[in-house]
Design an enzyme around this catalytic site. Structure first.
Site, PDB file in Angstrom:
ATOM      1  N   GLU A 124      26.192 -63.143   7.677  1.00 47.79           N
ATOM      2  CA  GLU A 124      25.460 -61.904   7.678  1.00 47.79           C
ATOM      3  C   GLU A 124      24.466 -61.606   8.659  1.00 47.79           C
ATOM      4  O   GLU A 124      24.219 -60.731   9.422  1.00 47.79           O
ATOM      5  CB  GLU A 124      25.110 -61.311   6.406  1.00 47.79           C
ATOM      6  CG  GLU A 124      24.829 -59.892   6.178  1.00 47.79           C
ATOM      7  CD  GLU A 124      24.915 -59.194   4.920  1.00 47.79           C
ATOM      8  OE1 GLU A 124      25.140 -59.903   4.028  1.00 47.79           O
ATOM      9  OE2 GLU A 124      23.945 -58.323   4.736  1.00 47.79           O
ATOM     10  N   ASP A 125      23.617 -62.622   8.697  1.00 46.56           N
ATOM     11  CA  ASP A 125      22.321 -62.579   9.123  1.00 46.56           C
ATOM     12  C   ASP A 125      22.324 -63.316  10.620  1.00 46.56           C
ATOM     13  O   ASP A 125      21.076 -63.042  11.296  1.00 46.56           O
ATOM     14  CB  ASP A 125      21.126 -62.946   8.481  1.00 46.56           C
ATOM     15  CG  ASP A 125      21.122 -62.121   7.118  1.00 46.56           C
ATOM     16  OD1 ASP A 125      21.505 -61.024   7.153  1.00 46.56           O
ATOM     17  OD2 ASP A 125      20.547 -62.511   6.178  1.00 46.56           O
TER      18      ASP A 125
END
Ligand code: MN
Length: 489
Positions: free
Chosen positions: A82-83
């Protein structure tokens, strides 16, 4: 130890307490280095390097769940897809498909927290519950993630703090409870309470601490006394103690009790080698301290639906104060510590049939998921039947059945099986005939008499049941019948 000080060495030390394998440890090291590299430019709101977060999540999983190596690696990598620019394929090629699937499962559940009334939250919570049916480890990582975020919630704005804490209390706390992860549940509850109602939190915390302070010495003395009596009778035992969590105390106080009147505020665990010895210890304790009768619970003979087992008895001390004993075997003590993860015997933990049946909450979830046509429908059923106050009733064979408060014999019958609901002729509650709309209470013994000549449920049953499950099954019956009639025409 403050959690922000967790290092990779702490993590490895914690793993080695229950799992020793050099290759596996090397894999954890690799996952740590990989995640550190990917997150190297990111910081937490607290100002710490981002890697502290995944490291803490992995550490929580070793202490609260004795997680397997793939789960630990996935925890270290849980925010990378996600990051950062890392992809699922990158994780597959470095750590294998299983770790990648876990990370992906966690990623699908968005990191953003919605306040519990927002639509996005329902969607998100639905995904969590779905993921749970797929692989229980996904939700365990998510629980540990939420626990660490709650521990560091002070760095968020006030609004976010309240919203996150409320959602945690409504959604994550029940999950931790159903999984039998009491330590996670208790810590989450107290953290939530602190942000949701800071004033009451502080008052309760102070009252509890004062009470503990003023009774600690006598409790420790009592433990020594009991230990001595048991050893004199050649009973090998281990005694530990715990005090109730702040939120647990608050719930009793809210019901009108004083802190000093809570019968299980102090609980002493007596761990002995086998079940017969547990009952022997119960007898010995009762011969020294008079029991508070209503508070004797034999959860060995009748385990909780979370699989928790112990004999609980609250007794009067010499000064008239109450204290609880929890008598159990070492195995039961581990179950009390770990909850569902105790049953992990292989690293690949997919919930099997047997576990589904033991943990009724799973069975309900999986079923609701199978029949729901949308996430909203699924979450409606989950909220109505699972994330609510529960009562526990018994079958005539003494098995526990978990039902939402307000349930009737109709709900009970459909929870047992559709056929029992469809063919029910009479309900017997505690040995007398009961109306189908009778509200069941904790500890009721319920028997349903079926009759094959009964065609099916009556329409009015819909107004007499409480659960979505029963309503859904009754409606299914009518739909089927309608379809049959059309087919005949
Ligand atoms: Mn995270």
């Amino acid at each position: 130890m403050a959690l922000s000080t967790i290092t990779i060495d702490d993590l490895i030390k914690s793993i080695s307490l229950y799992h020793q394998n050099e290759q596996d440890i090397a894999l954890v090291q690799k996952a740590y280095q990989y995640a550190s590299f990917l997150h190297k430019d990111q910081k937490r709101k607290s100002g710490e390097p981002y890697i502290v977060h995944p490291l803490s999540v992995a550490y929580i999983l070793t202490t609260f769940a004795r997680a397997d190596i793939n789960t630990i690696c996935a925890a270290l990598l849980h925010d990378t897809i996600e990051d950062t620019n890392c992809t699922k394929e990158d994780i597959i090629s470095n750590f294998g498909l299983e770790v990648a699937t876990l990370v992906e499962g966690v990623t699908k559940i968005k990191g953003i927290v919605f306040s519990s009334r927002e639509e996005g939250s329902i969607e998100n919570q639905g995904k969590i519950l779905n993921g749970m049916a797929e692989d229980i480890r996904i939700i365990l990582i998510k629980l540990a993630d939420r626990l660490h975020n709650m521990r560091t919630l002070e760095y968020k704005t006030l609004d976010r703090q309240k919203a996150i804490a409320q959602e945690t209390l409504d959604f994550y706390v029940p999950i931790a409870y159903y999984l039998g992860s009491y330590r996670i549940k208790n810590e989450l509850e107290d953290l939530c309470f602190k942000y949701v109602d800071p004033e009451k939190y502080l008052v309760t915390k102070n009252d509890l601490e004062d009470y503990i302070e003023s009774t600690k010495e006598e409790t420790l003395e009592l433990i020594e006394q009991v230990k001595k009596v048991l050893l004199d009778k050649d009973i090998t035992c281990r005694l530990t103690y715990r005090t109730k969590n702040i939120y647990g105390v608050y719930k009793r106080v809210r019901e009108g009790l004083k802190v000093s009147e809570i019968h299980d505020l102090w609980a002493i665990q007596v761990i002995v080698k086998d079940i017969p010895t547990c009952y022997q210890v119960l007898g010995i304790i009762h011969s020294i301290y008079p029991p508070f009768n209503q508070m004797l619970k034999d959860l060995i003979a009748r385990p909780k639906t979370t699989m928790y087992r112990s004999i609980h008895t609250s007794v009067f001390k010499e000064n008239g104060r109450l204290i609880q004993f929890q008598i159990r075997t070492p195995e039961m003590d581990e179950i009390a510590e770990l909850g569902l993860p105790y049953y992990w015997d292989s690293p690949n933990v997919v919930m099997n049939e047997e576990l589904h049946n033991k943990f009724q909450f799973f069975k309900s979830l999986v079923e609701a998921n199978q029949y729901a046509n949308s996430t909203k429908e699924f979450m409606d059923e989950a909220k109505s039947d699972i994330f609510t106050n529960m009562i526990y009733v018994f079958t005539p064979m003494g098995e526990v059945v978990e039902l939402p408060e307000g349930s009737t014999p109709i709900d009970y019958a459909y929870k047992i099986h559709s056929d029992v609901g469809n063919k029910m002729e009479m309900a017997i509650v505690n040995a007398s005939v009961a109306g189908f709309d009778r509200k069941l209470k904790n500890n009721d013994i319920v028997k349903i008499i079926t009759n094959d000549s009964i065609e099916g449920p009556r329409e009015e049953y819909l107004g007499m049941c409480r659960t979505n499950l029963a309503k859904r099954k009754i409606n299914e019956y009518f739909k089927r019948k309608e379809k049959e009639q059309i087919d005949v025409k």
